[in-house]
Design a protein around this motif. Structure first.
Motif, PDB file in Angstrom:
ATOM      1  N   THR A 179      12.431  16.338 -21.833  1.00 39.76           N
ATOM      2  CA  THR A 179      11.610  15.223 -21.843  1.00 39.76           C
ATOM      3  C   THR A 179      10.537  15.310 -20.841  1.00 39.76           C
ATOM      4  N   VAL A 180       9.488  14.660 -20.655  1.00 42.51           N
ATOM      5  CA  VAL A 180       8.387  14.613 -19.598  1.00 42.51           C
ATOM      6  C   VAL A 180       8.766  13.510 -18.561  1.00 42.51           C
ATOM      7  N   ALA A 181       8.681  13.822 -17.333  1.00 39.50           N
ATOM      8  CA  ALA A 181       8.885  12.760 -16.312  1.00 39.50           C
ATOM      9  C   ALA A 181       7.536  12.849 -15.674  1.00 39.50           C
ATOM     10  N   TYR A 182       7.044  11.425 -15.539  1.00 43.33           N
ATOM     11  CA  TYR A 182       5.719  11.116 -14.866  1.00 43.33           C
ATOM     12  C   TYR A 182       6.118  10.451 -13.739  1.00 43.33           C
ATOM     13  N   ILE A 183       5.806  11.017 -12.296  1.00 41.82           N
ATOM     14  CA  ILE A 183       6.207  10.410 -11.248  1.00 41.82           C
ATOM     15  C   ILE A 183       5.074   9.901 -10.554  1.00 41.82           C
ATOM     16  N   GLU A 184       5.004   8.710  -9.983  1.00 40.79           N
ATOM     17  CA  GLU A 184       3.918   7.988  -9.170  1.00 40.79           C
ATOM     18  C   GLU A 184       4.275   7.442  -7.894  1.00 40.79           C
ATOM     19  N   ILE A 185       3.706   7.681  -6.762  1.00 40.71           N
ATOM     20  CA  ILE A 185       4.035   6.962  -5.591  1.00 40.71           C
ATOM     21  C   ILE A 185       3.553   5.615  -5.687  1.00 40.71           C
ATOM     22  N   ASP A 186       4.435   4.592  -5.250  1.00 37.22           N
ATOM     23  CA  ASP A 186       3.989   3.073  -5.673  1.00 37.22           C
ATOM     24  C   ASP A 186       3.101   2.772  -4.364  1.00 37.22           C
ATOM     25  N   ASP A 187       2.348   1.561  -4.679  1.00 40.98           N
ATOM     26  CA  ASP A 187       1.595   0.804  -3.761  1.00 40.98           C
ATOM     27  C   ASP A 187       0.712   1.606  -2.924  1.00 40.98           C
ATOM     28  N   LEU A 188       0.276   2.839  -3.092  1.00 42.15           N
ATOM     29  CA  LEU A 188      -0.174   3.583  -2.066  1.00 42.15           C
ATOM     30  C   LEU A 188      -1.472   3.201  -1.363  1.00 42.15           C
ATOM     31  N   SER A 189      -2.146   2.330  -2.267  1.00 41.53           N
ATOM     32  CA  SER A 189      -3.373   1.972  -1.689  1.00 41.53           C
ATOM     33  C   SER A 189      -3.254   0.892  -0.640  1.00 41.53           C
ATOM     34  N   TRP A 190      -1.933   0.192  -0.160  1.00 42.43           N
ATOM     35  CA  TRP A 190      -1.798  -0.446   0.826  1.00 42.43           C
ATOM     36  C   TRP A 190      -0.430  -0.199   1.924  1.00 42.43           C
ATOM     37  N   LYS A 191       0.560   0.464   1.333  1.00 36.57           N
ATOM     38  CA  LYS A 191       1.424   0.747   2.182  1.00 36.57           C
ATOM     39  C   LYS A 191       1.395   1.535   3.274  1.00 36.57           C
ATOM     40  N   LEU A 192       0.367   2.300   3.287  1.00 34.29           N
ATOM     41  CA  LEU A 192       0.213   3.340   4.121  1.00 34.29           C
ATOM     42  C   LEU A 192      -1.116   2.953   5.028  1.00 34.29           C
ATOM     43  N   ASN A 193      -1.617   1.615   5.034  1.00 37.41           N
ATOM     44  CA  ASN A 193      -2.692   1.154   5.636  1.00 37.41           C
ATOM     45  C   ASN A 193      -2.642   1.070   7.070  1.00 37.41           C
ATOM     46  N   THR A 194      -1.577   1.162   7.624  1.00 39.24           N
ATOM     47  CA  THR A 194      -1.375   0.944   9.087  1.00 39.24           C
ATOM     48  C   THR A 194      -1.069   2.291   9.784  1.00 39.24           C
ATOM     49  N   TYR A 195      -1.158   3.291   8.850  1.00 39.32           N
ATOM     50  CA  TYR A 195      -1.105   4.659   9.680  1.00 39.32           C
ATOM     51  C   TYR A 195      -2.573   5.403   9.590  1.00 39.32           C
ATOM     52  N   GLU A 196      -2.725   6.302  10.564  1.00 43.23           N
ATOM     53  CA  GLU A 196      -3.976   6.986  10.707  1.00 43.23           C
ATOM     54  C   GLU A 196      -4.284   7.872   9.277  1.00 43.23           C
ATOM     55  N   GLU A 197      -5.246   8.120   8.756  1.00 44.20           N
ATOM     56  CA  GLU A 197      -5.457   8.707   7.841  1.00 44.20           C
ATOM     57  C   GLU A 197      -4.894  10.219   7.817  1.00 44.20           C
ATOM     58  N   HIS A 198      -4.685  10.832   8.702  1.00 46.37           N
ATOM     59  CA  HIS A 198      -3.996  12.459   8.630  1.00 46.37           C
ATOM     60  C   HIS A 198      -2.454  12.032   8.541  1.00 46.37           C
ATOM     61  N   GLU A 199      -1.839  11.021   9.191  1.00 45.15           N
ATOM     62  CA  GLU A 199      -0.486  10.687   9.061  1.00 45.15           C
ATOM     63  C   GLU A 199      -0.369   9.981   7.680  1.00 45.15           C
ATOM     64  N   ALA A 200      -0.956   9.379   6.948  1.00 46.92           N
ATOM     65  CA  ALA A 200      -0.666   8.875   5.580  1.00 46.92           C
ATOM     66  C   ALA A 200      -0.806  10.106   4.585  1.00 46.92           C
TER      67      ALA A 200
END
Length: 524
Positions: A179-200
């Motif tokens: 079976t195909v498993a499609y994996i997606e990181i959740d809420d990436l648009s805002w959960k890492l906003n407090t990190y610097e770009e390179h850290e995210a």
């Protein structure tokens, strides 16, 4: 510089070779001068030697015996034998050791220089071949990723490529169903906003590394990246691998400040069905809005009414975003009315509030695909979104959303007018600088932070042809220019313009110009 060793028990011959051969002109360096085979071997145990010039007959250990042992230390060593005995038996043994030349004493300088030129040409050819092989092996993971994407998206002829995928990449059908498993990181648009770009970016990369490591531990060789936050693979359709996915979800949640959700397609037993399962896994992830995140969502478990609800919702959102992007104000109004008609039919206050959060989240994802940041736009701050939960009626929320949508659409319109010309110019420069590489639409769109589809549309609007056709045109023009310089061989020109396969390069060149590269070179 190539390192040379001179080995001869006659000192005068050694000094003559060392002094009278123009080593610097040959780009060679006499690294060692020895008068015995034992001394030569001792030096080569700890030093790199490219060329060995040795007398065949030396006391204690002959040049032939020393050369055999030297080749065990340095298999690519080039050997030139020197002998004062015009004896066919020695020459025959020298040839068996793949000697590059056999020179008789007294040594003729021109003869030895000619032999060194020949050896140098061989070494340069081997160096070039090694560089090309290394470059090819470095590209193998990217090639495998592209092939897997084509397989999942139904663009790859499995039957025609089965042997390569199985033998070279270990991709094969299991005895049980897959079976195909499609994996997606959740809420990436805002959960890492407090990190610097390179850290995210580092966090996202580590998430992928954890997934890749678990796949390797379980001999799963079908994992590939669709984007920085979406991955897909095939797993066996049984309890063990369902448990693996659940364990992976828990590990990510406990290790990182972000979570993942997995969509599972239906099971299949032949690679002709991979695309169907892949599409089902994608659709399963759409249900995240209704059933939650950081879980495994099976496509087969979704109810029909959920399917229709999600489909209507997704279609309404997509239509709204398209009209916003195109600055169609009347159509924006109509799509908002349609969207709110769907929302008014929701039978739960929680569902209504969640739907508006989803609008913002989906809008942020859509804008990210066109290189825009929702939360950097005037009047849109992440903390300000809590105001939605304080509205008491749908109409209040509708008024707020409507105002923001029109503001964003106007801002996009103004920025697009300025941006398109600069973008096309940057793309042209990038292509010219990377013609020798594999320039895939997915890679260059990621480089410029666009989705593949949006990038393709923008490029065709600006240039007038598809991106793939543009790259082929630029490669052919550069190849035509290089063919006029006879210092390059055709296979070298193919590599310089991004073709690993000379036959494929020649076929494309002929399709483009009506003649083979060789014929074109003769004419020019």
């Amino acid at each position: 510089m190539y390192n040379v060793m001179l080995a001869d028990d006659e000192i005068l011959d050694l000094r003559g070779l060392e002094r009278f051969i123009p080593w610097e002109e040959l780009q060679m360096n006499v690294a060692a001068v020895v008068n015995s085979g034992l001394a030569a071997l001792e030096y080569m145990k700890t030093n790199i030697i490219h060329i060995l010039i040795t007398d065949i007959r030396m006391p204690i250990m002959s040049g032939l015996e020393m050369s055999r042992k030297a080749l065990q230390l340095h298999p690519h060593l080039k050997i030139i034998f020197i002998s004062g005995y015009e004896d066919f038996q020695y020459a025959q043994q020298a040839m068996q050791l793949n000697a590059q030349s056999y020179v008789l004493k007294p040594i003729n300088d021109e003869e030895i220089i000619q032999a060194l030129h020949k050896v140098k040409a061989q070494l340069e050819q081997e160096t070039q071949r090694t560089l090309l092989e290394n470059a090819y092996h470095k590209t193998l993971p990217a090639i495998k990723n592209d092939l897997l994407i084509q397989l999942y998206e139904g663009q790859l002829d499995w039957k025609a490529n089965a042997a390569m995928l199985t033998e070279q990449y270990g991709i094969k059908l299991s005895q049980s169903e897959l079976t195909v498993a499609y994996i997606e990181i959740d809420d990436l648009s805002w959960k890492l906003n407090t990190y610097e770009e390179h850290e995210a970016k580092a966090i996202v990369n580590r998430v992928y590394q954890v997934i890749d490591q678990r796949c390797r531990q379980h001999d799963i060789c079908t994992l590939c990246k669709l984007s920085a936050h979406q991955f897909v693979m095939m797993v066996e359709s049984n309890q063990q691998y369902t448990q693996l996915l659940n364990d992976l979800i828990r590990e990510i949640a406990s290790t990182f400040p972000i979570t993942i959700t997995v969509g599972l397609g239906n099971a299949f037993s032949s690679f002709e069905q991979v695309q169907i399962s892949y599409q089902q896994a994608q659709k399963a992830l759409d249900f995240k809005m209704l059933v939650g995140k950081s879980i495994v969502i099976r496509y087969g478990d979704m109810e029909v009414n959920h399917v229709k609800e999600v489909q209507h919702w997704e279609m309404a959102l997509d239509a709204l975003f398209v009209e916003m992007s195109n600055y169609h104000l009347v159509q924006i109004h109509d799509e908002l009315e349609h969207l709110f008609t769907i929302i008014r039919n929701m039978n739960s206050k929680v569902k209504v509030y969640n739907s508006f959060i989803q609008i913002i989240s989906k809008l942020d994802a859509y804008l990210a695909n066109i290189n825009e940041d929702l939360f950097q736009m005037p009047g849109i701050q992440l903390e300000g979104l809590h105001i939605i939960s304080k509205f008491e009626t749908i109409d209040d929320i509708k008024t707020w959303i409507r105002k923001k949508v029109f503001e964003i659409s106007e801002l996009l319109h103004l920025k697009k007018q300025k941006k398109n010309n600069r973008l096309i110019e940057s793309i042209n420069i990038y292509v010219e600088e990377h013609l020798h590489e594999n320039i895939a639409l997915r890679d260059i769109s990621n480089h410029f932070s666009f989705s593949s589809n949006h990038f393709g549309v923008l490029f065709k609007q600006g240039v007038g042809i598809n991106f793939s056709d543009y790259v082929v045109n630029r490669r052919m023009e550069k190849a035509r220019s290089l063919l006029q310089d006879h210092q390059y061989k055709i296979f070298e020109i193919a590599a310089r313009v991004g073709y690993k396969n000379q036959t494929y390069f020649s076929r494309q060149f002929k399709d483009h110009f009506g003649m083979t590269p060789g014929d074109y070179r003769k004419q020019s």
